[in-house]
Scaffold this motif. Structure first.
Motif, short mmCIF file in Angstrom:
data_model
loop_
_atom_site.label_atom_id
_atom_site.label_comp_id
_atom_site.label_asym_id
_atom_site.label_seq_id
_atom_site.Cartn_x
_atom_site.Cartn_y
_atom_site.Cartn_z
N ASN A 15 0.74 -1.20 -0.09
CA ASN A 15 -0.03 0.02 0.12
C ASN A 15 0.81 1.17 0.18
OD1 ASN A 15 -2.38 -1.40 0.07
ND2 ASN A 15 -2.30 -1.48 2.37
N PRO A 18 -1.82 5.72 2.87
CA PRO A 18 -2.55 5.54 4.39
C PRO A 18 -3.94 5.40 4.04
CG PRO A 18 -1.73 7.59 4.49
CD PRO A 18 -0.98 7.25 3.05
N ASN A 19 -4.58 4.85 5.06
CA ASN A 19 -6.12 4.85 5.06
C ASN A 19 -6.47 6.29 5.37
OD1 ASN A 19 -5.96 1.98 5.12
ND2 ASN A 19 -7.04 1.68 7.06
N TYR A 432 -6.26 0.08 13.43
CA TYR A 432 -4.92 0.00 13.60
C TYR A 432 -5.04 -0.62 14.91
CZ TYR A 432 -3.76 2.52 9.34
OH TYR A 432 -3.69 2.70 8.05
N ASN A 440 6.53 1.72 11.98
CA ASN A 440 5.60 1.86 10.56
C ASN A 440 4.40 2.06 10.92
OD1 ASN A 440 7.69 0.81 8.74
ND2 ASN A 440 7.54 -1.23 9.14
N THR A 441 3.72 1.52 11.95
CA THR A 441 2.38 2.25 12.41
C THR A 441 2.19 3.60 12.94
OG1 THR A 441 1.98 -0.28 13.05
CG2 THR A 441 0.47 1.58 13.79
N THR A 444 2.31 5.51 9.42
CA THR A 444 1.01 5.49 9.10
C THR A 444 -0.11 6.25 9.38
OG1 THR A 444 1.46 3.27 8.07
CG2 THR A 444 -0.76 3.71 7.97
N SER A 447 0.53 10.16 8.88
CA SER A 447 0.22 10.55 7.53
C SER A 447 -1.12 10.51 7.35
CB SER A 447 0.83 9.51 6.72
OG SER A 447 2.11 9.49 6.69
N MET A 448 -2.08 9.53 7.98
CA MET A 448 -3.42 9.58 7.79
C MET A 448 -4.05 10.71 8.56
SD MET A 448 -6.14 6.59 9.16
CE MET A 448 -5.81 6.90 10.94
#
Length: 517
Positions: A15, A18-19, A432, A440-441, A444, A447-448
């Motif tokens: 991906n 991000p979501n 999440y 990494n989480t 993400t 960014s989301m």
């Protein structure tokens, strides 16, 4: 992907983005009250929240308007109420004799002012009395509903003052103490009266009895509103319970209109003009007598039109009844205004300086000086004024929560914007839960949330010339978390936002300068 054991080519998709955070709905009120029925097919909707989107759906599931009944009585000598009608040396007042209900009319006012999707909790039908216990029982039914963002109980003002305050305190506890994702819109008990009324200052009583808990999750509006919800066609003599008194008054009016015929001789009464007048008088008296026996909808409509055209007294009685039914608390109207402003401008726009539909005037005219104590007070319980202005109509002229002294939560638009941001990010972050608590989480999530807040900033919901001035998102070891937090499975994110605030006070300075030429 799993461990590669067989020689070959393996495709790995990652991906790149991000979501996204989906903005939650901001204008979905929940109304609690009494309805004609509460049924969906064969299933009861009593004490069950049910989502509707129009007045047609409300009528489908909850029925029609109540059928009010009024009584005409002589005005007591010690009564301070204004007389509805005067006949000779007698004054009469008109009061509702059966139980009063407001939810149906409030829903019409809500939809006429821009209302959309909403939830209804019916706690009883028109055979029940309006009781605090029933209204209080409707509040916990909303605990499992996540969509509502506002709560209004217009019929609370029909209770005794202390019972009304109890229902409003329960609303505050539900919104600010339990759910924390919705606001309560409150009405002032006796808010149709002026603050100098002999019965007491309704604003002072409201402030002193409401308490101080969860004030930042609520707003209150004063005064009540004279509306146009109930029309002339909705009323007739069938809304008057003591028909015998009505017949007596109408006969007295007819007789008074033809007093010049009394004492005339038979020869004088035989003249063509007088014969016509006698015939007209007799016909009018016959029409009045038929009030007691008329049946059938068509006959009732016809007789109602006839009486309306021939009797000013009859029209005065119906106008007084219509005025009483059209006097409504403003909470449902304001829920519609919130919805309209959110859809047109965004939840961050203060729901103020907006005109009201289906409203003739506020029940009390408030001057500039009189609003000072409503808006700014030492107790901090700001009451938003609804005022009328020449050439502009009736406008909402206040945008504060009841926590008016708080620099954080002074404005209702700030509280509702924060609720929207918090709920949107919370629901998006659920994806999440149970993900590895690693960099990494964290990246993400950062960014989301950053992408979401950037979009809000571009639309004007956050203050700042650049995104960095409008918000910041922090997450990571040594920033928002310790090693112990990670061992305990805690992922902490800190979001700082600069929410836009309304320009409540605009100061324009004028100063003379020296002549330059």
């Amino acid at each position: 992907m799993g461990v590669m054991k067989t020689p070959g080519v393996y495709i790995v998709e990652k991906n790149a983005f991000p979501n996204s955070v989906v903005e939650v709905a901001t204008a979905v009120p929940a109304f609690i009250g009494f309805t004609q029925k509460a049924i969906n097919g064969n299933k009861s909707l009593l004490n069950k929240p049910w989502r509707i989107t129009s007045m047609a759906e409300f009528r489908r599931y909850y029925g029609e308007a109540p059928e009010p009944e009024f009584e005409i009585a002589e005005k007591p000598a010690d009564s301070l109420e204004d007389a509805a009608i005067v006949m000779g040396d007698k004054s009469y007042v008109i009061s509702q004799s059966n139980t009063k209900y407001l939810l149906y009319y409030s829903m019409m006012l809500f939809f006429q002012n821009g209302g959309g999707p909403c939830y209804i909790v019916s706690v009883g039908n028109y055979t029940n009395d309006v009781e605090a216990a029933k209204l209080l029982a409707g509040i916990p039914t909303l605990l499992k509903e996540q969509e509502p963002t506002m709560l209004a109980i217009p019929e609370a003002i029909l209770l005794a003052e202390d019972d009304c305050i109890s229902v409003q305190q329960a609303s505050l506890a539900h919104c600010g103490g339990v759910m924390r994702n919705r606001v309560a819109i409150l009405d002032v008990w006796n808010g149709h009266l002026d603050r100098q009324d002999p019965s007491g200052d309704c604003i002072e009583s409201f402030r002193s009895k409401l308490g101080i808990n969860y004030l930042d999750f609520s707003s209150a509006y004063y005064p009540w509103l004279h509306t146009t919800i109930v029309q002339d066609s909705d009323l007739s003599f069938k809304n008057i319970a003591n028909t015998d008194v009505l017949i007596g008054l109408l006969k007295e009016e007819v007789t008074a209109s033809f007093t010049d015929l009394d004492g005339l001789t038979d020869d004088q009464l035989a003249s063509p003009s007088n014969k016509l007048r006698v015939a007209k008088r007799d016909q009018m008296l016959t029409e009045v007598d038929s009030l007691a026996t008329v049946a059938g909808d068509a006959q009732i409509v016809l007789l109602n039109k006839t009486l309306s055209s021939m009797s000013p007294l009859y029209m005065s009685i119906l106008l007084d009844i219509k005025g009483k039914l059209n006097l409504l608390p403003p909470s449902a109207c304001m829920a519609g205004i919130y919805t309209m402003v959110d859809n047109a401008r965004g939840v961050w726009k203060a729901p103020a300086n907006v005109s009201l539909n289906a409203v003739v005037s506020p029940a009390v005219n408030i001057s500039h000086d009189e609003q000072e104590d409503l808006n700014v007070t030492t107790q901090g319980k700001s009451i938003n004024a609804i005022r009328t202005f020449i050439g502009e109509g009736t406008l909402v002229w206040g945008a504060r929560t009841l926590d008016g002294n708080s620099l954080d939560w002074r404005y209702i638009s700030v509280r509702r914007t924060m609720i929207m941001l918090e709920e949107s990010i919370r629901l998006a972050a659920k994806a999440y839960v149970f993900e590895p608590n690693t960099a990494n989480t964290w990246t993400t999530l950062n960014s989301m949330i950053t992408n979401f807040l950037t979009g809000i900033w571009k639309r004007g919901g956050l203050a700042g010339s650049v995104p960095a001035d409008a918000f910041s998102v922090s997450v990571g070891l040594g920033s928002t978390m310790t090693s112990e937090d990670i061992l305990e499975g805690i992922l902490r994110i800190t979001v700082l936002v600069a929410v836009t605030r309304p320009a409540e006070f605009i100061e324009i300075t004028f100063q003379q300068q020296m002549q330059k030429s």
